[in-house]
Design a protein around this motif. Structure first.
Motif, PDB file in Angstrom:
ATOM      1  N   HIS A  88      -9.088  66.126  50.751  1.00  0.00           N
ATOM      2  CA  HIS A  88     -10.300  65.352  50.247  1.00  0.00           C
ATOM      3  C   HIS A  88     -10.631  65.853  48.824  1.00  0.00           C
ATOM      4  O   HIS A  88     -10.628  66.854  48.505  1.00  0.00           O
ATOM      5  N   ARG A  89     -10.986  64.648  48.117  1.00  0.00           N
ATOM      6  CA  ARG A  89     -11.448  65.011  46.715  1.00  0.00           C
ATOM      7  C   ARG A  89     -12.630  64.068  46.728  1.00  0.00           C
ATOM      8  O   ARG A  89     -12.967  62.973  46.988  1.00  0.00           O
ATOM      9  N   GLY A  90     -13.658  64.503  45.766  1.00  0.00           N
ATOM     10  CA  GLY A  90     -14.852  63.788  45.402  1.00  0.00           C
ATOM     11  C   GLY A  90     -15.828  64.706  44.575  1.00  0.00           C
ATOM     12  O   GLY A  90     -15.600  65.661  43.975  1.00  0.00           O
ATOM     13  N   LYS A  91     -17.077  64.055  44.378  1.00  0.00           N
ATOM     14  CA  LYS A  91     -18.101  64.657  43.580  1.00  0.00           C
ATOM     15  C   LYS A  91     -19.477  64.639  44.433  1.00  0.00           C
ATOM     16  O   LYS A  91     -19.729  63.628  44.962  1.00  0.00           O
ATOM     17  N   LYS A  92     -20.136  65.775  44.335  1.00  0.00           N
ATOM     18  CA  LYS A  92     -21.324  65.892  44.953  1.00  0.00           C
ATOM     19  C   LYS A  92     -22.400  66.026  43.922  1.00  0.00           C
ATOM     20  O   LYS A  92     -22.535  66.755  42.896  1.00  0.00           O
ATOM     21  N   VAL A  93     -23.527  65.146  44.064  1.00  0.00           N
ATOM     22  CA  VAL A  93     -24.631  65.152  43.077  1.00  0.00           C
ATOM     23  C   VAL A  93     -25.814  65.557  43.849  1.00  0.00           C
ATOM     24  O   VAL A  93     -26.253  65.232  44.900  1.00  0.00           O
TER      25      VAL A  93
ATOM     26  N   ILE B 123     -33.999  68.834  37.850  1.00  0.00           N
ATOM     27  CA  ILE B 123     -32.786  69.300  37.615  1.00  0.00           C
ATOM     28  C   ILE B 123     -31.786  68.577  38.357  1.00  0.00           C
ATOM     29  O   ILE B 123     -31.458  68.189  39.351  1.00  0.00           O
ATOM     30  N   TYR B 124     -30.647  68.138  37.469  1.00  0.00           N
ATOM     31  CA  TYR B 124     -29.510  67.418  38.105  1.00  0.00           C
ATOM     32  C   TYR B 124     -28.319  68.135  38.034  1.00  0.00           C
ATOM     33  O   TYR B 124     -28.098  69.058  37.215  1.00  0.00           O
ATOM     34  N   LYS B 125     -27.633  68.070  39.208  1.00  0.00           N
ATOM     35  CA  LYS B 125     -26.297  68.899  39.225  1.00  0.00           C
ATOM     36  C   LYS B 125     -25.180  68.266  39.764  1.00  0.00           C
ATOM     37  O   LYS B 125     -25.204  67.335  40.564  1.00  0.00           O
ATOM     38  N   GLU B 126     -24.092  68.562  39.148  1.00  0.00           N
ATOM     39  CA  GLU B 126     -22.825  68.111  39.753  1.00  0.00           C
ATOM     40  C   GLU B 126     -21.726  68.962  40.166  1.00  0.00           C
ATOM     41  O   GLU B 126     -21.605  70.028  39.451  1.00  0.00           O
ATOM     42  N   SER B 127     -21.093  68.750  41.235  1.00  0.00           N
ATOM     43  CA  SER B 127     -20.216  69.500  41.835  1.00  0.00           C
ATOM     44  C   SER B 127     -19.110  69.080  42.271  1.00  0.00           C
ATOM     45  O   SER B 127     -19.154  67.959  42.809  1.00  0.00           O
ATOM     46  N   ASN B 128     -17.735  69.258  41.948  1.00  0.00           N
ATOM     47  CA  ASN B 128     -16.602  68.548  42.181  1.00  0.00           C
ATOM     48  C   ASN B 128     -16.204  69.286  43.566  1.00  0.00           C
ATOM     49  O   ASN B 128     -16.183  70.430  43.893  1.00  0.00           O
ATOM     50  N   LEU B 129     -15.645  68.205  44.614  1.00  0.00           N
ATOM     51  CA  LEU B 129     -15.487  69.024  45.716  1.00  0.00           C
ATOM     52  C   LEU B 129     -13.802  68.520  46.072  1.00  0.00           C
ATOM     53  O   LEU B 129     -12.942  67.841  45.400  1.00  0.00           O
ATOM     54  N   GLY B 130     -13.361  69.550  46.649  1.00  0.00           N
ATOM     55  CA  GLY B 130     -11.861  69.774  46.979  1.00  0.00           C
ATOM     56  C   GLY B 130     -11.010  70.203  45.530  1.00  0.00           C
ATOM     57  O   GLY B 130     -11.710  70.658  44.664  1.00  0.00           O
TER      58      GLY B 130
ATOM     59  N   GLU C 172     -32.305  65.525  46.850  1.00  0.00           N
ATOM     60  CA  GLU C 172     -31.666  64.521  47.000  1.00  0.00           C
ATOM     61  C   GLU C 172     -30.210  65.066  47.017  1.00  0.00           C
ATOM     62  O   GLU C 172     -30.070  66.039  46.096  1.00  0.00           O
ATOM     63  N   VAL C 173     -29.460  64.455  47.656  1.00  0.00           N
ATOM     64  CA  VAL C 173     -27.696  64.830  47.729  1.00  0.00           C
ATOM     65  C   VAL C 173     -26.934  63.466  47.856  1.00  0.00           C
ATOM     66  O   VAL C 173     -27.488  62.930  48.936  1.00  0.00           O
ATOM     67  N   LYS C 174     -25.869  63.322  47.234  1.00  0.00           N
ATOM     68  CA  LYS C 174     -24.985  62.329  47.475  1.00  0.00           C
ATOM     69  C   LYS C 174     -23.702  62.618  47.149  1.00  0.00           C
ATOM     70  O   LYS C 174     -23.377  63.239  46.105  1.00  0.00           O
ATOM     71  N   GLU C 175     -22.824  62.107  47.837  1.00  0.00           N
ATOM     72  CA  GLU C 175     -21.309  62.592  47.707  1.00  0.00           C
ATOM     73  C   GLU C 175     -20.406  61.286  47.384  1.00  0.00           C
ATOM     74  O   GLU C 175     -20.890  60.091  47.730  1.00  0.00           O
ATOM     75  N   TYR C 176     -19.650  61.244  46.266  1.00  0.00           N
ATOM     76  CA  TYR C 176     -19.049  60.067  45.650  1.00  0.00           C
ATOM     77  C   TYR C 176     -17.415  60.386  45.749  1.00  0.00           C
ATOM     78  O   TYR C 176     -16.996  61.532  45.640  1.00  0.00           O
ATOM     79  N   ASN C 177     -16.592  59.367  46.367  1.00  0.00           N
ATOM     80  CA  ASN C 177     -15.060  59.679  46.266  1.00  0.00           C
ATOM     81  C   ASN C 177     -14.299  58.557  45.328  1.00  0.00           C
ATOM     82  O   ASN C 177     -13.535  58.487  45.740  1.00  0.00           O
ATOM     83  N   HIS C 178     -15.251  57.930  44.484  1.00  0.00           N
ATOM     84  CA  HIS C 178     -14.680  57.061  43.758  1.00  0.00           C
ATOM     85  C   HIS C 178     -13.688  57.569  42.802  1.00  0.00           C
ATOM     86  O   HIS C 178     -13.856  58.783  42.250  1.00  0.00           O
ATOM     87  N   PHE C 179     -12.539  57.288  42.385  1.00  0.00           N
ATOM     88  CA  PHE C 179     -11.541  57.751  41.321  1.00  0.00           C
ATOM     89  C   PHE C 179     -12.441  58.011  40.193  1.00  0.00           C
ATOM     90  O   PHE C 179     -12.358  59.256  39.588  1.00  0.00           O
ATOM     91  N   ILE C 180     -13.140  57.234  39.617  1.00  0.00           N
ATOM     92  CA  ILE C 180     -13.885  57.311  38.268  1.00  0.00           C
ATOM     93  C   ILE C 180     -14.749  58.609  38.228  1.00  0.00           C
ATOM     94  O   ILE C 180     -14.833  59.344  37.242  1.00  0.00           O
ATOM     95  N   THR C 181     -15.441  58.774  39.507  1.00  0.00           N
ATOM     96  CA  THR C 181     -16.334  59.887  39.715  1.00  0.00           C
ATOM     97  C   THR C 181     -15.637  61.199  39.629  1.00  0.00           C
ATOM     98  O   THR C 181     -16.060  62.328  39.205  1.00  0.00           O
TER      99      THR C 181
END
Length: 215
Positions: free
Chosen positions: A143-148, A130-137, A165-174
């Motif tokens: 702080h803005r980002g995305k958690k996968v 199962i894949y999940k995305e959450s927007n942070l902030g 697995e869990v990983k956070e991204y703060n790239h603009f495109i993500t």
């Protein structure tokens, strides 16, 4: 739905607790079973939070988590049914403080707080993955980002899930894209993530990519 579950819990659990304890004032065994059930749900909530084990039904997860506040409400309201005046007095002070803060949170900032833990996109990739995305902030956050997150479940019993697995991204495109482009390669146990978008500042497309290995 998550926001409503938490909001209704904060607003109604203090009232529900009083009604339940008042109705069982002459049925102490039933009251004991009620409190034990609430404590069991609270223990399950803390266990799930500590181990990242949950159900595949997010509404059920939030109901179980909200049982923590129900147990607190029952415990505080229980003090008002005791003959010990000191216990009753300090319980009353605690009720004013805890329920007061709860009602304030129920009207100010609750949506922002819950949004940090709510899933914005979910995809079942097959094989119990199962894949999940959450927007942070949010719009007013520093702080803005995305958690996968990657979860696994049992294909023949898809009710319980656990995070691998869990990983956070703060790239603009993500941050600007939901969902990301997902390419699952079960033979390699790898999930490839990518996306692209037009960047007005440089008048060109920008590209982003990453991968997650499933343990």
């Amino acid at each position: 739905m998550t926001f409503l579950i938490i909001l209704i819990g904060i607003w109604t659990y203090p009232i529900i607790s009083f009604i339940l304890l008042w109705l069982t004032k002459n049925q102490l065994e039933l009251r004991r079973q009620l409190i034990i059930t609430s404590c069991i749900l609270t223990a399950l909530a803390f266990f799930g939070l500590a181990t990242n084990i949950s159900t595949t039904l997010s509404e059920l997860d939030w109901l179980i988590v909200s049982s923590i506040y129900l147990t607190i409400s029952l415990a505080l309201t229980w003090t008002q049914f005791q003959k010990n005046k000191i216990l009753e007095f300090f319980g009353f002070i605690a009720i004013i403080l805890v329920f007061g803060v709860g009602y304030i949170l129920g009207t100010i900032g609750l949506g922002f707080a819950v949004a940090e833990y709510d899933t914005d996109y979910e995809a079942w990739l097959g094989g119990g993955i199962i894949y999940k995305e959450s927007n942070l902030g949010n719009a007013v956050s520093d702080h803005r980002g995305k958690k996968v997150e990657i979860y696994k479940t049992i294909p023949w019993f898809p009710l319980v899930e656990w995070r691998t697995e869990v990983k956070e991204y703060n790239h603009f495109i993500t941050i600007m894209t939901t969902p990301l482009t997902i390419d699952y390669k079960p033979e390699d146990n790898v999930i490839y993530l990518s996306d692209s978008m037009w960047w007005d500042h440089d008048q060109k497309y920008i590209y982003w990519a990453d991968s997650l290995t499933i343990e």
